[in-house]
Write a protein that holds these residues in place. Sequence first.
Motif, mmCIF file in Angstrom:
data_model
loop_
_atom_site.group_PDB
_atom_site.id
_atom_site.type_symbol
_atom_site.label_atom_id
_atom_site.label_comp_id
_atom_site.label_asym_id
_atom_site.label_seq_id
_atom_site.Cartn_x
_atom_site.Cartn_y
_atom_site.Cartn_z
ATOM 1 N N MET A 1 35.951 53.679 32.916
ATOM 2 C CA MET A 1 36.617 52.396 33.120
ATOM 3 C C MET A 1 36.883 52.172 34.614
ATOM 4 N N LYS A 2 36.660 50.946 35.055
ATOM 5 C CA LYS A 2 36.938 50.613 36.451
ATOM 6 C C LYS A 2 38.448 50.559 36.684
ATOM 7 N N PRO A 3 38.916 51.047 37.826
ATOM 8 C CA PRO A 3 40.324 50.841 38.170
ATOM 9 C C PRO A 3 40.644 49.347 38.225
ATOM 10 N N THR A 4 41.834 48.992 37.763
ATOM 11 C CA THR A 4 42.226 47.582 37.701
ATOM 12 C C THR A 4 43.204 47.261 38.826
ATOM 13 N N TRP A 5 42.970 46.118 39.445
ATOM 14 C CA TRP A 5 43.809 45.653 40.555
ATOM 15 C C TRP A 5 44.234 44.213 40.278
ATOM 16 N N ASP A 6 45.502 43.917 40.517
ATOM 17 C CA ASP A 6 46.024 42.550 40.477
ATOM 18 C C ASP A 6 46.456 42.150 41.880
ATOM 19 N N ILE A 7 46.033 40.968 42.306
ATOM 20 C CA ILE A 7 46.458 40.423 43.593
ATOM 21 C C ILE A 7 47.170 39.102 43.337
ATOM 22 N N PHE A 8 48.397 38.982 43.813
ATOM 23 C CA PHE A 8 49.175 37.754 43.637
ATOM 24 C C PHE A 8 49.213 36.978 44.953
ATOM 25 N N CYS A 9 48.871 35.691 44.860
ATOM 26 C CA CYS A 9 48.831 34.830 46.039
ATOM 27 C C CYS A 9 49.626 33.557 45.789
ATOM 28 N N ALA A 10 50.702 33.377 46.548
ATOM 29 C CA ALA A 10 51.445 32.118 46.551
ATOM 30 C C ALA A 10 50.983 31.330 47.777
ATOM 31 N N VAL A 11 50.351 30.197 47.553
ATOM 32 C CA VAL A 11 49.754 29.433 48.649
ATOM 33 C C VAL A 11 50.862 28.748 49.447
ATOM 34 N N VAL A 12 50.993 29.145 50.704
ATOM 35 C CA VAL A 12 52.004 28.570 51.596
ATOM 36 C C VAL A 12 51.327 27.825 52.742
ATOM 37 N N ASP A 13 50.425 28.534 53.433
ATOM 38 C CA ASP A 13 49.772 27.970 54.616
ATOM 39 C C ASP A 13 48.434 27.321 54.239
ATOM 40 N N ASN A 14 48.444 26.438 53.290
ATOM 41 C CA ASN A 14 47.253 25.705 52.875
ATOM 42 C C ASN A 14 46.101 26.628 52.476
ATOM 43 N N TYR A 15 45.399 27.189 53.453
ATOM 44 C CA TYR A 15 44.203 27.966 53.137
ATOM 45 C C TYR A 15 44.242 29.376 53.717
ATOM 46 N N ALA A 72 54.382 28.328 36.818
ATOM 47 C CA ALA A 72 55.818 28.514 37.023
ATOM 48 C C ALA A 72 56.424 29.327 35.887
ATOM 49 N N THR A 73 55.916 29.130 34.676
ATOM 50 C CA THR A 73 56.360 29.915 33.521
ATOM 51 C C THR A 73 55.355 31.025 33.274
ATOM 52 N N TRP A 74 55.789 32.258 33.442
ATOM 53 C CA TRP A 74 54.870 33.386 33.376
ATOM 54 C C TRP A 74 54.276 33.533 31.974
ATOM 55 N N PRO A 75 52.957 33.583 31.844
ATOM 56 C CA PRO A 75 52.328 33.634 30.525
ATOM 57 C C PRO A 75 52.267 35.028 29.915
ATOM 58 N N GLY A 76 52.571 36.046 30.718
ATOM 59 C CA GLY A 76 52.482 37.412 30.235
ATOM 60 C C GLY A 76 51.107 38.001 30.487
ATOM 61 N N ALA A 77 51.074 39.262 30.898
ATOM 62 C CA ALA A 77 49.805 39.944 31.148
ATOM 63 C C ALA A 77 50.078 41.425 31.309
ATOM 64 N N GLU A 78 49.096 42.239 30.902
ATOM 65 C CA GLU A 78 49.202 43.677 31.077
ATOM 66 C C GLU A 78 49.027 44.005 32.556
ATOM 67 N N PRO A 79 49.949 44.743 33.161
ATOM 68 C CA PRO A 79 49.831 45.036 34.591
ATOM 69 C C PRO A 79 48.612 45.896 34.903
ATOM 70 N N ALA A 80 48.111 45.744 36.116
ATOM 71 C CA ALA A 80 46.989 46.545 36.599
ATOM 72 C C ALA A 80 47.493 47.880 37.139
ATOM 73 N N GLN A 81 46.551 48.751 37.490
ATOM 74 C CA GLN A 81 46.923 50.047 38.059
ATOM 75 C C GLN A 81 47.400 49.916 39.493
ATOM 76 N N VAL A 82 46.875 48.924 40.203
ATOM 77 C CA VAL A 82 47.315 48.621 41.566
ATOM 78 C C VAL A 82 47.719 47.151 41.605
ATOM 79 N N VAL A 83 48.883 46.890 42.154
ATOM 80 C CA VAL A 83 49.415 45.528 42.216
ATOM 81 C C VAL A 83 49.697 45.179 43.667
ATOM 82 N N ILE A 84 49.086 44.091 44.143
ATOM 83 C CA ILE A 84 49.276 43.646 45.523
ATOM 84 C C ILE A 84 50.010 42.314 45.523
#
Length: 377
Positions: A1-15, A72-84
């Motif tokens: 199985m491939k290692p799983t990574w989650d990356i969270f991005c809140a867009v602030v500076d446009n791009y 805005a309302t979190w839908p739920g998800a299984e966390p990854a092994q690495v969270v950024i």
Amino acid sequence: MKPTWDIFCAVVDNYGDIGVTWRLARQLVAEHDLAVRLWVDDLQAFVRLCPQADAGAAQQWQQGVEIRHWPATWPGAEPAQVVIGAFACQLPDGYVEAMLRQPTPPLWLNLDYLSAEDWVEGCHGLPSPQANGLRKFFFFPGFTDKTGGLLREASLLPRCQALRQAPGEREQFLGGLGVQPEEGARLISLFAYENPQLGNWLDALAAAAHPSHLLVPQGRILGDLGTWLGEAELPVGTLHRRGALTVQVLPFVSQDDYDRLLWSCDFNAVRGEDSFVRAQWAGAPMLWHIYIQEENAHWEKLEAFLALYRQGLSPAAGHALSALWRAWNMDQPMGQAWTALQPHWEELREHARQWQAAQAARPDLATRLVQFYRNSL
């Protein structure tokens, strides 16, 4: 199985925020064979960078990356092994609670903003104790061996070299954007925030003995450009000539095409973080418009980078470069600073190539992230 990574991005500076995280996610998938989810709260901004994406999709796959809308309302998800958490964004409470329930808690990384300030080396990789017991660490991109490095795909510099060396490659790319500069004209790209000094700089370019062709992708600087041109609107394709200066408005292009634009130009004015780093990989003289912070806190970051970047330049060239960057960021006369820079043009070109090579000799950001994860196991 491939290692799983989650990356969270809140867009602030446009791009800028989404630009960095989208590049990172693609590289982790393509070069490190990871399973990556990119959570984005503003899919409209993402579509500007990835035109084939669907701004209304809660879940989609683009270039091997799973793109998830972060509502805005979190839908739920299984966390990854690495969270950024990119740029200190706050993870959803429900996601953090799910992290706590994992038999092996994920590695949680706070991918911070890029800075050349001295304190970054001391903070990079340090733990950030969490009251709930989760492992969280600071991860700082940077320009030295004691930081997390810069984003750089393995194919980036070879592709840059190929565009510049292959007969007609550069001309074909520019022609696809409708750009046909006159022979011998200096090609300049401009991607910046609003700036009252733009008109002063354009006056100097228009009055110069050497012709310049200014390429301006759609963005926030168009208002100031329109003021200088006396035009209320500047649609894509707008072409104006004033003195030695030709100004042309380009569409907002994909990330890959923006890279090609930077490689095609003799001088690149960039902003924020993502385009700032890509201009360094272009290996050409550049001008950075740093993201403005309250009480001018961004000036310290500007000076820290200048102190590092100008090493190896002659005192005269280093002073001229610093004066130009300060004028652009501190509302000082740009025309005078631009004129004073011209005698040092060839030295600045060679220095930009040397800086590119020195940074390329260091491991890139994605590789260092993966190494940090493996060392934590």
